[in-house]
Design an enzyme around this catalytic site. Structure first.
Site, short mmCIF file in Angstrom:
data_model
loop_
_atom_site.label_atom_id
_atom_site.label_comp_id
_atom_site.label_asym_id
_atom_site.label_seq_id
_atom_site.Cartn_x
_atom_site.Cartn_y
_atom_site.Cartn_z
N HIS A 1 119.95 76.06 68.73
CA HIS A 1 119.09 75.59 69.82
C HIS A 1 119.94 75.05 70.96
CE1 HIS A 1 116.34 72.45 71.62
NE2 HIS A 1 115.59 73.53 71.67
N HIS B 1 118.30 74.46 80.67
CA HIS B 1 116.97 74.16 80.14
C HIS B 1 115.97 73.70 81.18
CE1 HIS B 1 113.84 71.61 78.29
NE2 HIS B 1 113.84 72.53 77.36
O1 G3P Z 1 112.45 77.49 72.54
C1 G3P Z 1 112.22 76.70 71.43
C2 G3P Z 1 112.32 75.33 71.92
O2 G3P Z 1 113.58 75.27 72.52
C3 G3P Z 1 111.23 75.05 72.90
O3 G3P Z 1 111.39 73.84 73.50
O4 G3P Z 1 111.90 72.48 75.43
O5 G3P Z 1 113.66 72.91 73.73
O6 G3P Z 1 112.97 74.72 75.27
P1 G3P Z 1 112.54 73.48 74.54
CA CA Z 2 113.96 76.70 74.44
#
Ligand code: G3P
Ligand code: CA
Length: 313
Positions: free
Chosen positions: A11, A53
């Site tokens: 992630h 992000h």
């Molecule tokens: O994409 C999965 C997760 O990353 C979604 O939330 O805000 O971390 O992009 P975010």
């Molecule tokens: Ca994400």
């Protein structure tokens, strides 16, 4: 039937150890055995795709020092107001809280212990290709299209540019190596129909969605191949203040609708309420509830768990 091994999606890279979405965090994730590395994708003023992000730069970079006076009236510095050359000049550090001061995760990589640039999507695609070749292990990509409608309002078709980029780099020839994710169901439907996206699509579902009915999952299965639900939709306290955890039927219902399930986000330093440690959470979600993969800031811990509990056949 024997369980298949869940996939580990790093992630924002190995973001528990190095600032998110830097190429070094992606390299570390690959070294730790991640199957996929995630890219959150936004655009610059000159419509270049970058791996970042937020729509704005202030929580992750030194933009306010480098470009004072370039914030909008809301005090925020939007990526789409800066050229790629300007964005390349910024330095990324560990995520800070919205007020710009305290680190979001205090025990993670310290501020000013390294200087990292923001990568473009194309740089990261080349980087992943290079690592696939040098390690002899295919490294999958898991891009997320961030706020496609907002980007269209700025004159940028993020989805089309993303698909074109992946096609240009030959990814349709390597089935299983790309998932495309988005929170916006209309954009996913557009990717499937108008843009003829050749990659599996993942409907992200945030924690405020409440329960997702079997019927809603069957609707999703008409255009997507998987869901990416917040972990809060998978397991939560039965009642506020209760010690007992409740496990929703979301994963089983999604499987019944023909959807894979990759919940987010597994963090050892930000566990859902009621869990003692990451191992306990992995045990519930992967072994008891049978998720097909997971997004984690700590790919080494997830990989270690999976290697132990899902031995190679
Ligand atoms: O994409 C999965 C997760 O990353 C979604 O939330 O805000 O971390 O992009 P975010
Ligand atoms: Ca994400």
């Amino acid at each position: 039937m024997p369980r298949s091994r869940p996939i580990v999606i790093a992630h924002r890279g190995a973001s528990g150890y190095l600032p998110e979405h830097t190429l070094v965090s992606k390299a570390l994730a690959v070294g730790m055995g991640a199957d996929f590395i995630e890219q959150d994708v936004v655009a610059t003023r000159d419509a270049e795709l970058i791996v970042f992000h937020d729509l704005t730069l202030e929580c992750m970079t030194d933009v306010n020092e480098r470009f004072p006076g370039r914030a909008r009236a809301d005090g925020r510095y939007y990526c789409v107001d800066f050229s790629l050359a300007e964005i390349r000049s910024l330095r990324v550090s560990e995520r800070r809280r919205a007020d710009g001061t305290a680190p979001r995760y205090p025990d993670r990589f310290p501020k000013d212990a390294g200087h990292f640039p923001i990568p473009t999507l194309e740089e990261e695609v080349r980087f992943a290709n290079g690592l696939s070749r040098s390690t002899g292990r295919p490294i999958g990509l898991y891009p997320e299209i961030k706020d496609p409608e907002w980007h269209r309002e700025q004159g940028i078709d993020l989805s089309r540019k993303l698909v074109d980029m992946l096609v240009k780099h030959g990814y349709p020839a390597t089935p299983g190596q790309v998932f495309v994710q988005c929170f916006d169901p209309l954009e996913l439907q557009r990717l499937r129909t108008e843009l003829r996206c050749p990659f599996p699509l993942v409907q992200l579902i945030d924690k405020h969605a409440g329960s997702v009915s079997p019927d809603a999952l069957r609707q999703i299965a008409n255009y997507a191949d998987a869901i990416g639900p917040s972990i809060d939709l998978v397991c939560r306290r039965q009642q506020p203040g209760s010690a007992a955890l409740a496990y929703s039927s979301l994963i089983a219902d999604a499987h019944a609708a023909g959807l894979k399930v990759h919940p987010y986000t597994f963090r050892r330093d930000d566990l859902p309420e009621g869990f003692r440690d990451l191992t306990e959470l992995l045990d519930v979600v992967l072994l008891r509830l049978d998720a097909d993969g997971l997004f984690t800031d700590f790919p080494d811990l997830a990989k270690g768990f999976i290697d132990q509990r899902f031995p190679a056949r």
